[in-house]
Design a protein around this motif. Structure first.
Motif, PDB file in Angstrom:
ATOM      1  N   TYR A  26       0.799  -1.223   0.000  1.00 31.44           N
ATOM      2  CA  TYR A  26       0.000   0.000   0.000  1.00 31.44           C
ATOM      3  C   TYR A  26       0.835   1.277   0.000  1.00 31.44           C
ATOM      4  CZ  TYR A  26       1.072  -0.620   4.985  1.00 31.44           C
ATOM      5  OH  TYR A  26       1.714  -0.837   6.174  1.00 31.44           O
ATOM      6  N   MET A  27       2.167   1.174  -0.068  1.00 32.26           N
ATOM      7  CA  MET A  27       3.013   2.365   0.011  1.00 32.26           C
ATOM      8  C   MET A  27       2.778   3.310  -1.155  1.00 32.26           C
ATOM      9  SD  MET A  27       7.176   2.720   0.118  1.00 32.26           S
ATOM     10  CE  MET A  27       7.295   1.973   1.748  1.00 32.26           C
ATOM     11  N   ASP A  28       2.786   2.790  -2.377  1.00 39.89           N
ATOM     12  CA  ASP A  28       2.615   3.642  -3.554  1.00 39.89           C
ATOM     13  C   ASP A  28       1.285   4.379  -3.519  1.00 39.89           C
ATOM     14  OD1 ASP A  28       5.071   3.029  -4.667  1.00 39.89           O
ATOM     15  OD2 ASP A  28       4.308   1.298  -5.749  1.00 39.89           O
ATOM     16  N   LYS A  29       0.229   3.669  -3.171  1.00 41.62           N
ATOM     17  CA  LYS A  29      -1.095   4.284  -3.133  1.00 41.62           C
ATOM     18  C   LYS A  29      -1.152   5.398  -2.103  1.00 41.62           C
ATOM     19  CE  LYS A  29      -5.994   3.179  -2.582  1.00 41.62           C
ATOM     20  NZ  LYS A  29      -6.989   2.096  -2.329  1.00 41.62           N
ATOM     21  N   GLU A  30      -0.570   5.145  -0.937  1.00 36.62           N
ATOM     22  CA  GLU A  30      -0.579   6.154   0.127  1.00 36.62           C
ATOM     23  C   GLU A  30       0.247   7.376  -0.269  1.00 36.62           C
ATOM     24  OE1 GLU A  30      -1.292   8.088   3.671  1.00 36.62           O
ATOM     25  OE2 GLU A  30      -2.271   6.294   2.855  1.00 36.62           O
ATOM     26  N   LEU A  31       1.414   7.162  -0.865  1.00 31.71           N
ATOM     27  CA  LEU A  31       2.237   8.293  -1.293  1.00 31.71           C
ATOM     28  C   LEU A  31       1.550   9.116  -2.372  1.00 31.71           C
ATOM     29  CD1 LEU A  31       5.812   6.712  -1.394  1.00 31.71           C
ATOM     30  CD2 LEU A  31       5.067   8.586   0.063  1.00 31.71           C
ATOM     31  N   ASP A  32       0.904   8.445  -3.325  1.00 31.16           N
ATOM     32  CA  ASP A  32       0.209   9.166  -4.393  1.00 31.16           C
ATOM     33  C   ASP A  32      -0.973   9.952  -3.847  1.00 31.16           C
ATOM     34  OD1 ASP A  32       2.007   8.120  -6.129  1.00 31.16           O
ATOM     35  OD2 ASP A  32       0.697   6.538  -6.897  1.00 31.16           O
ATOM     36  N   ASN A  33      -1.672   9.390  -2.864  1.00 35.18           N
ATOM     37  CA  ASN A  33      -2.787  10.118  -2.247  1.00 35.18           C
ATOM     38  C   ASN A  33      -2.286  11.366  -1.527  1.00 35.18           C
ATOM     39  OD1 ASN A  33      -4.738   8.329  -3.142  1.00 35.18           O
ATOM     40  ND2 ASN A  33      -4.650   7.059  -1.303  1.00 35.18           N
ATOM     41  N   THR A  35       0.377  13.062  -2.265  1.00 33.34           N
ATOM     42  CA  THR A  35       0.798  14.033  -3.270  1.00 33.34           C
ATOM     43  C   THR A  35      -0.403  14.718  -3.901  1.00 33.34           C
ATOM     44  OG1 THR A  35       2.720  12.642  -3.738  1.00 33.34           O
ATOM     45  CG2 THR A  35       2.196  14.346  -5.337  1.00 33.34           C
ATOM     46  N   ARG A  36      -1.465  13.970  -4.177  1.00 31.33           N
ATOM     47  CA  ARG A  36      -2.672  14.579  -4.748  1.00 31.33           C
ATOM     48  C   ARG A  36      -3.278  15.595  -3.786  1.00 31.33           C
ATOM     49  NH1 ARG A  36      -3.484   9.119  -6.558  1.00 31.33           N
ATOM     50  NH2 ARG A  36      -3.335   9.008  -8.841  1.00 31.33           N
ATOM     51  N   GLN A  37      -3.285  15.263  -2.507  1.00 27.76           N
ATOM     52  CA  GLN A  37      -3.826  16.197  -1.522  1.00 27.76           C
ATOM     53  C   GLN A  37      -2.980  17.454  -1.432  1.00 27.76           C
ATOM     54  OE1 GLN A  37      -4.145  14.052   2.152  1.00 27.76           O
ATOM     55  NE2 GLN A  37      -5.704  12.630   1.382  1.00 27.76           N
ATOM     56  N   SER A  42      -6.921  24.382  -2.540  1.00 26.25           N
ATOM     57  CA  SER A  42      -7.785  24.387  -1.360  1.00 26.25           C
ATOM     58  C   SER A  42      -9.215  24.750  -1.740  1.00 26.25           C
ATOM     59  CB  SER A  42      -7.256  25.390  -0.332  1.00 26.25           C
ATOM     60  OG  SER A  42      -7.218  26.674  -0.906  1.00 26.25           O
ATOM     61  N   ARG A  43     -10.145  24.198  -0.974  1.00 23.50           N
ATOM     62  CA  ARG A  43     -11.555  24.459  -1.247  1.00 23.50           C
ATOM     63  C   ARG A  43     -11.896  25.926  -0.959  1.00 23.50           C
ATOM     64  NH1 ARG A  43     -14.521  19.108   1.344  1.00 23.50           N
ATOM     65  NH2 ARG A  43     -13.514  17.581  -0.036  1.00 23.50           N
ATOM     66  N   GLN A  44     -12.638  26.501  -1.858  1.00 30.27           N
ATOM     67  CA  GLN A  44     -13.034  27.894  -1.717  1.00 30.27           C
ATOM     68  C   GLN A  44     -14.512  27.965  -1.341  1.00 30.27           C
ATOM     69  OE1 GLN A  44     -10.799  30.274  -2.001  1.00 30.27           O
ATOM     70  NE2 GLN A  44      -9.185  28.859  -2.664  1.00 30.27           N
ATOM     71  N   SER A  45     -14.865  28.969  -0.596  1.00 31.68           N
ATOM     72  CA  SER A  45     -16.269  29.144  -0.198  1.00 31.68           C
ATOM     73  C   SER A  45     -17.114  29.695  -1.329  1.00 31.68           C
ATOM     74  CB  SER A  45     -16.356  30.082   1.011  1.00 31.68           C
ATOM     75  OG  SER A  45     -15.777  31.336   0.677  1.00 31.68           O
ATOM     76  N   SER A  46     -16.498  30.393  -2.246  1.00 33.06           N
ATOM     77  CA  SER A  46     -17.241  30.988  -3.353  1.00 33.06           C
ATOM     78  C   SER A  46     -17.564  29.939  -4.404  1.00 33.06           C
ATOM     79  CB  SER A  46     -16.425  32.129  -3.982  1.00 33.06           C
ATOM     80  OG  SER A  46     -17.065  32.569  -5.156  1.00 33.06           O
ATOM     81  N   THR A  47     -18.848  29.885  -4.794  1.00 36.87           N
ATOM     82  CA  THR A  47     -19.289  28.937  -5.822  1.00 36.87           C
ATOM     83  C   THR A  47     -18.649  29.252  -7.159  1.00 36.87           C
ATOM     84  OG1 THR A  47     -21.387  28.727  -4.681  1.00 36.87           O
ATOM     85  CG2 THR A  47     -21.301  27.954  -6.957  1.00 36.87           C
ATOM     86  N   ILE A  48     -18.499  30.535  -7.462  1.00 44.17           N
ATOM     87  CA  ILE A  48     -17.916  30.933  -8.741  1.00 44.17           C
ATOM     88  C   ILE A  48     -16.467  30.480  -8.831  1.00 44.17           C
ATOM     89  CG2 ILE A  48     -17.316  32.909 -10.192  1.00 44.17           C
ATOM     90  CD1 ILE A  48     -19.693  34.374  -9.032  1.00 44.17           C
TER      91      ILE A  48
END
Length: 330
Positions: A26-33, A35-37, A42-48
């Motif tokens: 599971y090392m590769d999967k965890e490292l890739d996750n 990196t993706r994160q 970051s999530r924005q509050s504005s819908t636009i």
């Protein structure tokens, strides 16, 4: 000296050398996750603003990950097994146990099994065929595999370190890194020679046991050196740590030592080492060495360190004298 604590530390070392292998799943999967994160916005509050960044969320992180930071520990491990086992080792086994016996059988069929002619011809032909095979196939492939393995081992070690501890700490100064690497290579080479010489001690089992202890500590150094180098540990600190906590590191290197002594051929043993070593690199990054089990170090590296210092100091002195002589001539 507490024999119980020494044996427990050795058992812990042997267990740690195998325990970390399961991390490969599971090392590769965890490292890739991870990196993706890290790469995802970051999530924005504005819908636009969320709508405007939809394409970036869906495409950019994945593309950047695949282009630059996709973990390949399992892939590199499989490649090591295919190159060193499926190609190199299999070809040697095929030649030794397939082609040579077949050619010997053909000679016996031609000249007869009971005649000395086939035996005489084979006694001259077999060494010639072995030399040709080693010169044309074994040695070039051996050198190629060593170069490729170094790159793959480093890739596996860096990803394994990133999984367990984060980003490697790059040592400052290129000259310092080169000097440390050269010193380490010389020490390891001389220590291997020392282990081979000790094996010839003409006392029953004494030479073999001490040679085995040398190999266990050397294989532990091979394994943990990637991790400690990324932690910016200098060579003297790495060697002192192994000598001070020798019960654990003897236990850690014992499985590799046993598995690489199954054949009388150093090439076959080298293939086995190259197949198994990536697994032990992962185990070394996951391991937590047991310390403070003994009150005295096992200073087996001291002779080779003294020899290495002498060699390098004389080389530096000779280089300086040569430069000064050239400067005076000018």
């Amino acid at each position: 000296m507490d024999i119980k604590n020494i044996l427990l530390a050795m058992l812990n070392g042997a267990y740690d050398s195998i325990r970390g292998i399961g991390t490969l799943i599971y090392m590769d999967k965890e490292l890739d996750n991870r990196t993706r994160q890290r790469l995802s916005p970051s999530r924005q509050s504005s819908t636009i603003r969320r709508r405007e960044s939809d394409l970036t969320k869906e495409a950019t992180p994945v593309r950047t990950l695949k282009a630059h930071e996709e973990s390949k520990v399992l892939k590199r491990t499989i490649q090591c097994s295919v190159l060193n086992g499926g190609i190199f080792l299999a070809s040697i086994m095929l030649f030794d146990y397939g082609i040579l016996p077949f050619l010997n059988f053909v000679l016996q069929m031609i000249f007869g099994e009971n005649t000395s002619t086939s035996g005489t011809i084979w006694s001259w032909t077999r060494p010639f065929l072995v030399c040709i095979f080693q010169a044309i196939w074994v040695m070039p492939l051996f050198l190629l595999s060593k170069c490729v393995n170094c790159l793959w081992f480093q890739d596996i070690a860096d990803n394994a370190y990133r999984y367990s501890r984060g980003r490697p700490q790059i040592a400052e100064g290129l000259s310092k890194r080169i000097a440390d690497s050269i010193f380490s290579i010389v020490v390891q080479t001389l220590f291997l020679v020392q282990a081979m010489l000790i094996d010839y001690i003409p006392i029953f089992l004494i030479g073999r046991i001490f040679s085995c202890i040398h190999l266990c500590m050397l294989y532990s150094l091979y394994t943990f050196e990637y991790k400690w180098y990324n932690m910016r540990w200098e060579l003297h600190r790495r060697l002192t740590f192994i000598e001070t906590n020798w019960p654990y590191f003897i236990g850690f290197g014992l499985p590799m030592t046993i598995l690489t002594q199954v054949s009388d051929s150093w090439i076959i043993n080298g293939c086995i080492f190259s197949i198994l070593f990536p697994l032990f690199i992962v185990s070394g990054n996951e391991a937590s060495p047991v310390t403070h089990t003994v009150n005295f170090p096992l200073s087996l590296f001291s002779p080779v360190i003294a020899i290495t210092n002498t060699i390098l100091n004389r080389s530096i002195d000779a280089a300086n004298a040569h430069m000064q002589a050239n400067a005076k001539r000018r």
